[in-house]
Write a protein that holds these residues in place. Structure first.
Motif, short mmCIF file in Angstrom:
data_model
loop_
_atom_site.label_atom_id
_atom_site.label_comp_id
_atom_site.label_asym_id
_atom_site.label_seq_id
_atom_site.Cartn_x
_atom_site.Cartn_y
_atom_site.Cartn_z
N ILE A 196 -5.39 3.60 -2.72
CA ILE A 196 -4.79 4.33 -1.60
C ILE A 196 -4.02 3.37 -0.70
O ILE A 196 -2.91 3.69 -0.21
CB ILE A 196 -5.85 5.10 -0.80
CG1 ILE A 196 -6.32 6.32 -1.58
CG2 ILE A 196 -5.31 5.52 0.55
CD1 ILE A 196 -5.28 7.40 -1.74
N ASN A 197 -4.54 2.20 -0.46
CA ASN A 197 -3.84 1.22 0.38
C ASN A 197 -2.48 0.88 -0.21
O ASN A 197 -1.48 0.76 0.53
CB ASN A 197 -4.69 -0.04 0.54
CG ASN A 197 -5.87 0.15 1.47
OD1 ASN A 197 -5.86 1.06 2.30
ND2 ASN A 197 -6.89 -0.67 1.34
N LYS A 198 -2.40 0.73 -1.50
CA LYS A 198 -1.11 0.44 -2.14
C LYS A 198 -0.19 1.65 -2.05
O LYS A 198 1.02 1.51 -1.84
CB LYS A 198 -1.34 0.04 -3.60
CG LYS A 198 -2.00 -1.32 -3.77
CD LYS A 198 -2.04 -1.73 -5.23
CE LYS A 198 -2.64 -3.13 -5.37
NZ LYS A 198 -1.80 -4.17 -4.73
N TYR A 199 -0.74 2.84 -2.18
CA TYR A 199 0.06 4.06 -2.10
C TYR A 199 0.71 4.19 -0.72
O TYR A 199 1.89 4.54 -0.60
CB TYR A 199 -0.84 5.27 -2.38
CG TYR A 199 -0.12 6.61 -2.32
CD1 TYR A 199 0.59 7.09 -3.40
CD2 TYR A 199 -0.18 7.39 -1.16
CE1 TYR A 199 1.23 8.32 -3.35
CE2 TYR A 199 0.46 8.61 -1.10
CZ TYR A 199 1.17 9.07 -2.20
OH TYR A 199 1.81 10.29 -2.14
N LEU A 200 -0.05 3.88 0.31
CA LEU A 200 0.45 4.06 1.68
C LEU A 200 1.50 3.03 2.07
O LEU A 200 2.16 3.19 3.09
CB LEU A 200 -0.72 4.01 2.66
CG LEU A 200 -1.72 5.17 2.56
CD1 LEU A 200 -2.87 4.95 3.51
CD2 LEU A 200 -1.03 6.51 2.85
N GLU A 201 1.68 2.00 1.26
CA GLU A 201 2.74 1.03 1.55
C GLU A 201 4.13 1.65 1.42
O GLU A 201 5.09 1.19 2.06
CB GLU A 201 2.61 -0.17 0.60
CG GLU A 201 1.39 -1.04 0.88
CD GLU A 201 1.23 -2.15 -0.14
OE1 GLU A 201 2.10 -2.25 -1.05
OE2 GLU A 201 0.25 -2.92 -0.06
N SER A 202 4.24 2.70 0.62
CA SER A 202 5.56 3.30 0.39
C SER A 202 5.55 4.83 0.44
O SER A 202 6.55 5.46 0.10
CB SER A 202 6.11 2.85 -0.97
OG SER A 202 5.19 3.15 -2.00
N HIS A 203 4.43 5.45 0.85
CA HIS A 203 4.34 6.91 0.90
C HIS A 203 3.73 7.34 2.22
O HIS A 203 3.10 6.56 2.92
CB HIS A 203 3.48 7.45 -0.26
CG HIS A 203 4.04 7.18 -1.61
ND1 HIS A 203 3.92 5.96 -2.24
CD2 HIS A 203 4.74 7.98 -2.46
CE1 HIS A 203 4.51 6.02 -3.43
NE2 HIS A 203 5.01 7.23 -3.58
N HIS A 204 3.91 8.64 2.52
CA HIS A 204 3.34 9.20 3.74
C HIS A 204 1.86 9.50 3.55
O HIS A 204 1.35 9.52 2.44
CB HIS A 204 4.10 10.48 4.13
CG HIS A 204 4.08 11.52 3.03
ND1 HIS A 204 2.97 12.25 2.72
CD2 HIS A 204 5.07 11.94 2.18
CE1 HIS A 204 3.25 13.09 1.73
NE2 HIS A 204 4.51 12.92 1.38
N TYR A 205 1.19 9.75 4.67
CA TYR A 205 -0.21 10.15 4.61
C TYR A 205 -0.32 11.50 3.90
O TYR A 205 0.52 12.38 4.08
CB TYR A 205 -0.81 10.27 6.01
CG TYR A 205 -1.08 8.95 6.66
CD1 TYR A 205 -2.21 8.20 6.31
CD2 TYR A 205 -0.24 8.44 7.64
CE1 TYR A 205 -2.48 6.98 6.91
CE2 TYR A 205 -0.49 7.22 8.25
CZ TYR A 205 -1.61 6.50 7.88
OH TYR A 205 -1.88 5.29 8.48
N ALA A 206 -1.37 11.66 3.10
CA ALA A 206 -1.54 12.91 2.38
C ALA A 206 -3.03 13.13 2.11
O ALA A 206 -3.82 12.18 2.13
CB ALA A 206 -0.76 12.88 1.07
N LYS A 207 -3.38 14.39 1.87
CA LYS A 207 -4.77 14.75 1.56
C LYS A 207 -4.88 15.15 0.09
O LYS A 207 -3.97 15.74 -0.48
CB LYS A 207 -5.24 15.91 2.43
CG LYS A 207 -5.34 15.61 3.91
CD LYS A 207 -5.87 16.83 4.65
CE LYS A 207 -6.01 16.55 6.15
NZ LYS A 207 -6.56 17.72 6.88
#
Length: 315
Positions: free
Chosen positions: A86-97
């Motif tokens: 998730i930490n890597k995802y948030l480097e280039s994407h918005h917050y999501a559930k």
């Protein structure tokens, strides 16, 4: 967000989900997405929530060695894996559930259940429904394995299986993992739905009711539950068809395969004689397909392969 459901049974785990995708801005929807997929032969996952996040996590899992571990070891390592991913995802994407349901088996271990819980659940189902009951052969075999000796934790002649859920919401700093024991279930859905909306007799229908163990019957039971819940609770993001897949421990069963065609009936009036056909499911050209009200079959695209629309999409 859709409605996904998992049942931890003696000789199988069922995962069920509707087929609706909803665009968050316009509210438009399409009913052509399959939300349950194989990660490998012994592990299934059902996804709900943000489509892009679910796709990202699924593809990362497919490429990682952690899902290939025995199911208990996979469960032990999933929290750390998700935090890092998730930490890597948030480097280039918005917050999501997102919510994920994992169901897997370990062929090298045997399923163990609680005798005390068995007695409790059988009594609850019998007292609540008064219907004719029968024990599955695997439960009966486990109970009689020690003869007249006490057997508080019967070992069943089937592989060990496990069902657990993961709720992810980075914006709320939420990472919650929920486990189940035998005879328990998990359910995630949109606002307006809670786990308490699941009928207390549903597990009994799948585990103790006369005729239990029939896959075709039980996929219909789960579809009817999701259809009726969506209608009763007025859940606009739950719709389309309902697909149920199984991590099986039956002889010659392959996890994630759909065993035969299925028709789902619902009684709108509550009278069991007043049944309406609401869905047919088939596998056509190796694709899950469904139709309602005798319309044309709709082919489903696995969520990992679905090409998202512009803007955020929710499954």
């Amino acid at each position: 967000m859709s409605l996904i459901f998992g049942a931890n049974l003696s000789d199988r785990i069922y995962l069920a989900a509707d087929t609706r995708l909803t665009k968050t801005v316009s509210g438009d929807s399409k009913d052509d997405i399959l939300k349950i997929e194989n990660i490998h032969n012994n592990l299934l996952v059902a996804a709900a929530g943000d489509l892009a996040l679910a796709q990202y996590l699924f593809k990362k899992l497919k490429a990682d060695p952690i899902p290939k571990l025995p199911i208990d070891q996979f469960r032990a390592g999933i929290e750390g894996w998700i935090k890092q991913t998730i930490n890597k995802y948030l480097e280039s994407h918005h917050y999501a559930k997102s919510c994920l349901l994992f169901a897997g088996i370990d062929p090298d271990k045997r399923k163990i259940i609680s005798g005390k819980q068995l007695i409790k659940k059988v009594k609850h189902f019998q007292d609540t429904t008064g219907t004719q009951m029968e024990l599955k052969p695997v439960i009966y075999e486990g109970l009689k394995a020690k003869g007249n000796n006490p057997n508080p934790y019967p070992e069943l002649p089937v592989p060990h299986s496990r069902l657990f859920g993961v709720q992810i919401s980075p914006k709320e700093n939420l990472l919650k993992i929920e486990d189940t024991d035998w005879g328990e279930y998990l359910a995630y859905g949109p606002k307006g739905f809670s786990k308490e909306d699941v009928p207390s007799t549903l597990i009994g229908q799948l585990e103790f009711e006369k005729g239990c163990g029939n896959v075709i019957r039980e996929t219909g039971v789960l579809a009817a539950f999701i259809f009726s819940t969506a209608a009763t609770k007025e859940l606009p993001t739950v719709g389309g068809g309902v697909i149920t897949l199984m991590v099986g421990t039956l002889p010659n069963s392959v996890p994630g395969t759909f065993m035969g065609s299925n028709k789902t009936y619902i009684s709108r009036t509550g009278d069991p004689k007043d049944l309406e056909l609401v869905q047919e499911v088939e596998v056509i050209d190796n694709k899950f397909c469904y139709r309602k009200n005798n319309s044309n079959f709709i082919a489903l695209t696995p969520f990992s392969e679905y090409k998202p629309h512009k803007g955020q999409s929710m499954i």
